[in-house]
Design a protein around this motif. Structure first.
Motif, PDB file in Angstrom:
ATOM      1  N   ASP A  75       0.835  -1.210   0.000  1.00 10.54           N
ATOM      2  CA  ASP A  75       0.000   0.000   0.000  1.00 10.54           C
ATOM      3  C   ASP A  75       0.869   1.259   0.000  1.00 10.54           C
ATOM      4  O   ASP A  75       0.814   2.072   0.936  1.00 10.54           O
ATOM      5  CB  ASP A  75      -0.983  -0.008   1.166  1.00 10.54           C
ATOM      6  N   ASP A  76       1.633   1.440  -1.071  1.00 12.83           N
ATOM      7  CA  ASP A  76       2.478   2.632  -1.174  1.00 12.83           C
ATOM      8  C   ASP A  76       1.651   3.915  -1.119  1.00 12.83           C
ATOM      9  O   ASP A  76       2.134   4.948  -0.639  1.00 12.83           O
ATOM     10  CB  ASP A  76       3.300   2.588  -2.469  1.00 12.83           C
ATOM     11  N   TYR A  77       0.411   3.866  -1.613  1.00  8.38           N
ATOM     12  CA  TYR A  77      -0.474   5.028  -1.582  1.00  8.38           C
ATOM     13  C   TYR A  77      -0.717   5.482  -0.134  1.00  8.38           C
ATOM     14  O   TYR A  77      -0.806   6.680   0.136  1.00  8.38           O
ATOM     15  CB  TYR A  77      -1.809   4.704  -2.272  1.00  8.38           C
ATOM     16  N   ARG A  78      -0.830   4.539   0.794  1.00  6.76           N
ATOM     17  CA  ARG A  78      -1.053   4.902   2.200  1.00  6.76           C
ATOM     18  C   ARG A  78       0.216   5.499   2.807  1.00  6.76           C
ATOM     19  O   ARG A  78       0.148   6.449   3.598  1.00  6.76           O
ATOM     20  CB  ARG A  78      -1.520   3.674   2.981  1.00  6.76           C
ATOM     21  N   ILE A  79       1.360   4.951   2.444  1.00  5.29           N
ATOM     22  CA  ILE A  79       2.634   5.490   2.945  1.00  5.29           C
ATOM     23  C   ILE A  79       2.801   6.938   2.484  1.00  5.29           C
ATOM     24  O   ILE A  79       3.163   7.820   3.271  1.00  5.29           O
ATOM     25  CB  ILE A  79       3.811   4.613   2.471  1.00  5.29           C
ATOM     26  N   THR A  80       2.519   7.192   1.210  1.00  3.94           N
ATOM     27  CA  THR A  80       2.612   8.559   0.684  1.00  3.94           C
ATOM     28  C   THR A  80       1.637   9.488   1.404  1.00  3.94           C
ATOM     29  O   THR A  80       1.987  10.620   1.773  1.00  3.94           O
ATOM     30  CB  THR A  80       2.327   8.565  -0.830  1.00  3.94           C
ATOM     31  N   TYR A  81       0.419   9.012   1.612  1.00  3.17           N
ATOM     32  CA  TYR A  81      -0.603   9.799   2.319  1.00  3.17           C
ATOM     33  C   TYR A  81      -0.108  10.178   3.712  1.00  3.17           C
ATOM     34  O   TYR A  81      -0.216  11.342   4.133  1.00  3.17           O
ATOM     35  CB  TYR A  81      -1.892   8.979   2.401  1.00  3.17           C
ATOM     36  N   ILE A  82       0.426   9.219   4.457  1.00  2.00           N
ATOM     37  CA  ILE A  82       0.915   9.480   5.815  1.00  2.00           C
ATOM     38  C   ILE A  82       2.065  10.474   5.779  1.00  2.00           C
ATOM     39  O   ILE A  82       2.093  11.451   6.551  1.00  2.00           O
ATOM     40  CB  ILE A  82       1.346   8.159   6.488  1.00  2.00           C
TER      41      ILE A  82
END
Length: 472
Positions: free
Chosen positions: A388-395
Motif C-alpha cells: 500500500d504505497d499510496y497509504r505510505i505517501t498519504y501518511i
C-alpha cells in the motif's frame, strides 16, 4: 529535490486508534444491545454486504496477539474505547460487569507491559439501545448514566490509563441521528439535535468533574473531527457562508468543550430561527465553564469548502445548516474516490494553527488521519502482503505538514492513524480498509501491510526523509 530528515519532538506519540464496537466483537462477557446491533436487526440492508458488528476484528479474543502487532508496527501509544454496553450490560446502568473489568484490565496491562500508552475513550457512537429508548443524548437521565459510567471507568482503570477522552467526534451522532440519516434512530429535527448536542457537552463536563475528583495523574480531554473551512472566493457572500458553516461544524463543540463557552454568533443565529435547546440551566452553563478539556485530539481527513447559496431555501422543509451555504467542489481537487473525500494535506497545518492561535495552544495531537481504500486484495503480492504505497505517501504528506506546524510552535504531541487492523466501519462495514494490518475476515488472519513496516521504521527513527520543497 531538497530531501531532509524531518524529526519529531522527543517522546512523540506514534500510534493508531479504533473503537470497541468496531473491533472487539460481542464476546461472552455480557453486553447490553447497542444502537448499532438494534439497527442491524431492524434494517440489515443499510449495512454494506449485511455485515454486522457481531464479530468484527474479534479483538476480545485476540487482544494479546493484537498488542504484539501494535509493537511490531511501531506503536508507543494506542487509543481504544471502553464499551459502555459491556461495562454495564443491564442496559447501560446498574452494577459494573466484573467480566468487562477483567477484560479491559488484562488488555491495558498487556499494553503497558509492552510500553504502549493506553489512551482510553469513553464514548464512540455506541449508545446502549435501552438508553436510546429513554431519549439518548436528549435525556438528562442518560447524561447522569454516562457520568456514572465514566466515574466507574476512572475507578477501575485509572492506574492503567495514560490519557482519557470523554467523546470521539461528538458531532457525528448529532449529524447522523438528527440531520443526515446515517445514525440510528434517524430523526430529522435540528432543535432536538441541538438539545442532544448540549447534553453531550454537559456530559463531557460531568465526566471531567468526576475525573478531577479521582485525583488521577492522567489528563482528560476530547477528540473532535475538525475540518478547516475555506470559502470558494473572497467575495463577501462566500466568506460569510464559510463563517457560518464553521460555526456549525467546528466551533459548536470546540468552543464549549475547550473554552467552556458557546459561540455568541451561533447562539444568536439559532435563537433567531427558534432552534436553541429548550432544556438548560444556569448551573449547566457553570459546570461546562468550569470543566473543560485538558488535552485535545484532532481528527483530520478532509477540508470543508463552501460557497454562498445559489438557490432559495425551502422554508417549509426542516431547518438545516445548509440553509446558509452550499458545498463547493473546487476544480482540480485531489480525491480519495473510494471514500469520496478530498485529499488536502495542508489542511492539517491550517487546523493546528487554528488551535494554536485561537484556543490557547492547548496540548493536542492528531488522533485520527487515514486513507480508506476498497478491494485492497488487488495490491497483495505473492506472499499475501498488501503493498500500500499510496497509504505510505498519504501518511508522509500529512506528517510533513504536521512537522511544519510543530516548527511554527503548535503544541502537537503525537500522531495516531486510523486505523491499526482493518476494522468494521459502521454502515460501511469492511468496504474500505484503513489498517496498517490487513484482516482476512473469514479466517481472522492478520498480516502486516507494507505501511505497517513503514510505520515501525517511522516510529523507531522518530521521523522520515522528505522533500521539503513540496511544502507550500
Amino acid at each position: 529535490m531538497n530531501k531532509q530528515q524531518l524529526t519529531f519532538p522527543e517522546d512523540f506519540w506514534w500510534g493508531s486508534a479504533w473503537s470497541a464496537e468496531q473491533a472487539e466483537g460481542r464476546g461472552e462477557t455480557g453486553k447490553a444491545e447497542t444502537v448499532w446491533e438494534r439497527w442491524y436487526k431492524e434494517q440489515p440492508y443499510r449495512f454494506y454486504n449485511r455485515i454486522s458488528s457481531e464479530v468484527t476484528t474479534d479483538h476480545i479474543h485476540r487482544y494479546k496477539e493484537d498488542v504484539q502487532l501494535m509493537k511490531d508496527t511501531g506503536h508507543n501509544s494506542f487509543r481504544v474505547s471502553i464499551s459502555w454496553a459491556r461495562m454495564f450490560p443491564n442496559d447501560g446502568t446498574g452494577e459494573v460487569n466484573p467480566k468487562a473489568v477483567a477484560f479491559y484490565r488484562d488488555l491495558f496491562t498487556e499494553m503497558n507491559n509492552k510500553n504502549i500508552k493506553v489512551f482510553a475513550n469513553l464514548y464512540h457512537f455506541d449508545m446502549p439501545a435501552k438508553l436510546q429508548d429513554k431519549g439518548g443524548w436528549e435525556s438528562r437521565e442518560v447524561v447522569d448514566a454516562y457520568a456514572n459510567f465514566a466515574a466507574a471507568c476512572f475507578k477501575e482503570f485509572g492506574d492503567l490509563v495514560y490519557h482519557w477522552f470523554t467523546f470521539n467526534e461528538p458531532l457525528g451522532p448529532i449529524l447522523g441521528s438528527y440531520l443526515e440519516d446515517f445514525h440510528y434512530p434517524n430523526i430529522i429535527d435540528f432543535k432536538r439535535g441541538a438539545q442532544a448536542a448540549f447534553f453531550t457537552i454537559l456530559a463531557h463536563a460531568k465526566a471531567i468533574s468526576a475525573h478531577k475528583k479521582q485525583k488521577l495523574p492522567s489528563k482528560i480531554g476530547v477528540i473532535l473531527n475538525l475540518s478547516p473551512t475555506f470559502p470558494r472566493s473572497q467575495n463577501p457572500a462566500d466568506v460569510q457562508a464559510a463563517k457560518i458553516a464553521d460555526l456549525f461544524y467546528t466551533r459548536s463543540f470546540l468552543d464549549p468543550m475547550v473554552k467552556g463557552e458557546f459561540p455568541e454568533e451561533l447562539t444568536a443565529l439559532l435563537k433567531e430561527y427558534n432552534q436553541l435547546p429548550a432544556d438548560y440551566t444556569a448551573e449547566d452553563l457553570t459546570l461546562i465553564k468550569e470543566n473543560t478539556a485538558q488535552i485535545l485530539g484532532l481528527n483530520y481527513y478532509e477540508p470543508r469548502r463552501v460557497k454562498a447559496r445559489l438557490t432559495t431555501v425551502n422554508s417549509a422543509g426542516p431547518f438545516l445548516p445548509e440553509w446558509f451555504f452550499e458545498n463547493h467542489i473546487m476544480p482540480g481537487r485531489r480525491m480519495n474516490d473510494y471514500r469520496g473525500w478530498e485529499i488536502y494535506e495542508k489542511g492539517i497545518f491550517d487546523l493546528c494553527m487554528d488551535i494554536k492561535n485561537n484556543y490557547g495552544n492547548i496540548e493536542a495531537f492528531i488522533s485520527e488521519n487515514g486513507m480508506g481504500v476498497a478491494d485492497e486484495e488487488r495490491f497483495m503480492d505473492e506472499t499475501g502482503q498488501v503493498i500500500d504505497d499510496y497509504r505510505i505517501t498519504y501518511i508522509q504528506d500529512h506528517l510533513a505538514y504536521l512537522w511544519k506546524a510543530i516548527q511554527e510552535g503548535c503544541n502537537i504531541k503525537g500522531y495516531h492513524l486510523w486505523t491499526f487492523i482493518d476494522c468494521w466501519s459502521w454502515i460501511n462495514s469492511y468496504k474500505n480498509r484503513y489498517g496498517l494490518v490487513s484482516l482476512d475476515l473469514p479466517t481472522q488472519k492478520r498480516t502486516i501491510k507494507k505501511s505497517g513496516e513503514f510505520y515501525k521504521q517511522l516510529s523507531d527513527q522518530n521521523g522520515f526523509n522528505y522533500d521539503i520543497d513540496l511544502l507550500v
